[in-house]
Scaffold this motif. Structure first.
Motif, mmCIF file in Angstrom:
data_model
loop_
_atom_site.group_PDB
_atom_site.id
_atom_site.type_symbol
_atom_site.label_atom_id
_atom_site.label_comp_id
_atom_site.label_asym_id
_atom_site.label_seq_id
_atom_site.Cartn_x
_atom_site.Cartn_y
_atom_site.Cartn_z
ATOM 1 N N UNK A 53 0.814 -1.211 0.000
ATOM 2 C CA UNK A 53 0.000 0.000 0.000
ATOM 3 C C UNK A 53 0.855 1.272 0.000
ATOM 4 N N UNK A 54 1.828 1.361 0.893
ATOM 5 C CA UNK A 54 2.651 2.571 0.946
ATOM 6 C C UNK A 54 3.523 2.715 -0.295
ATOM 7 N N UNK A 55 4.002 1.602 -0.810
ATOM 8 C CA UNK A 55 4.832 1.647 -2.014
ATOM 9 C C UNK A 55 4.018 2.093 -3.222
ATOM 10 N N UNK A 56 2.793 1.589 -3.341
ATOM 11 C CA UNK A 56 1.938 2.010 -4.453
ATOM 12 C C UNK A 56 1.654 3.504 -4.389
ATOM 13 N N UNK A 57 1.393 4.010 -3.202
ATOM 14 C CA UNK A 57 1.122 5.436 -3.030
ATOM 15 C C UNK A 57 2.312 6.256 -3.514
ATOM 16 N N UNK A 58 3.520 5.869 -3.115
ATOM 17 C CA UNK A 58 4.726 6.571 -3.533
ATOM 18 C C UNK A 58 4.954 6.445 -5.037
ATOM 19 N N UNK A 59 4.854 5.236 -5.569
ATOM 20 C CA UNK A 59 5.138 5.005 -6.987
ATOM 21 C C UNK A 59 4.155 5.731 -7.901
ATOM 22 N N UNK A 60 2.918 5.869 -7.479
ATOM 23 C CA UNK A 60 1.922 6.565 -8.295
ATOM 24 C C UNK A 60 2.207 8.062 -8.380
ATOM 25 N N UNK A 61 2.925 8.600 -7.386
ATOM 26 C CA UNK A 61 3.232 10.030 -7.375
ATOM 27 C C UNK A 61 4.633 10.337 -7.900
ATOM 28 N N UNK A 62 5.439 9.306 -8.158
ATOM 29 C CA UNK A 62 6.847 9.520 -8.466
ATOM 30 C C UNK A 62 7.227 8.788 -9.755
ATOM 31 N N UNK A 63 7.123 9.490 -10.887
ATOM 32 C CA UNK A 63 7.356 8.826 -12.180
ATOM 33 C C UNK A 63 8.727 8.162 -12.326
ATOM 34 N N UNK A 64 9.804 8.776 -11.816
ATOM 35 C CA UNK A 64 11.128 8.174 -11.993
ATOM 36 C C UNK A 64 11.231 6.841 -11.242
ATOM 37 N N UNK A 65 10.596 6.759 -10.072
ATOM 38 C CA UNK A 65 10.636 5.513 -9.304
ATOM 39 C C UNK A 65 9.774 4.440 -9.973
ATOM 40 N N UNK A 66 8.621 4.852 -10.473
ATOM 41 C CA UNK A 66 7.751 3.907 -11.170
ATOM 42 C C UNK A 66 8.470 3.322 -12.390
ATOM 43 N N UNK A 67 9.204 4.161 -13.107
ATOM 44 C CA UNK A 67 9.951 3.702 -14.288
ATOM 45 C C UNK A 67 10.974 2.643 -13.890
ATOM 46 N N UNK A 68 11.656 2.854 -12.778
ATOM 47 C CA UNK A 68 12.640 1.866 -12.319
ATOM 48 C C UNK A 68 11.970 0.528 -11.983
ATOM 49 N N UNK A 69 10.799 0.590 -11.357
ATOM 50 C CA UNK A 69 10.057 -0.624 -11.027
ATOM 51 C C UNK A 69 9.593 -1.322 -12.307
ATOM 52 N N UNK A 70 9.080 -0.552 -13.260
ATOM 53 C CA UNK A 70 8.640 -1.134 -14.530
ATOM 54 C C UNK A 70 9.803 -1.775 -15.271
ATOM 55 N N UNK A 71 10.965 -1.119 -15.272
ATOM 56 C CA UNK A 71 12.139 -1.675 -15.945
ATOM 57 C C UNK A 71 12.590 -2.989 -15.294
ATOM 58 N N UNK A 72 12.587 -3.027 -13.966
ATOM 59 C CA UNK A 72 12.947 -4.266 -13.269
ATOM 60 C C UNK A 72 11.935 -5.368 -13.564
ATOM 61 N N UNK A 73 10.668 -5.007 -13.591
ATOM 62 C CA UNK A 73 9.622 -5.992 -13.898
ATOM 63 C C UNK A 73 9.843 -6.579 -15.286
#
Length: 78
Positions: A53-73
């Protein structure tokens, strides 16, 4: 053999199509665990008292972090 899934036919080269951020994060946590995930993607929400839950909240507001997660996925799918 033709692809019977219309979603995959429309976006055959996009491994993220139809995958929610929550599904990505859940798979990564299952694959690596929070500690290893925090070392692969250096963001505090993975290292300090992590939760989906807390990670999703952060990732939805932070495009650079979301990109890193998507790249790892995407790298994990290979």
């Amino acid at each position: 053999m033709p692809n019977d899934n219309p979603i995959e036919r429309e976006h055959p080269n996009d491994p993220l199509h139809g995958v929610t951020l929550e599904a990505m994060l859940t798979r990564l946590v299952d694959e690596y665990g929070w500690d290893d995930l925090a070392s692969r993607v250096r963001i505090n929400c993975f290292a300090n008292d992590p939760s989906i839950k807390s990670s999703l909240k952060f990732l939805r507001k932070t495009p650079w972090a979301r990109k890193k997660v998507e790249d790892l996925y995407k790298a994990t799918l290979r």
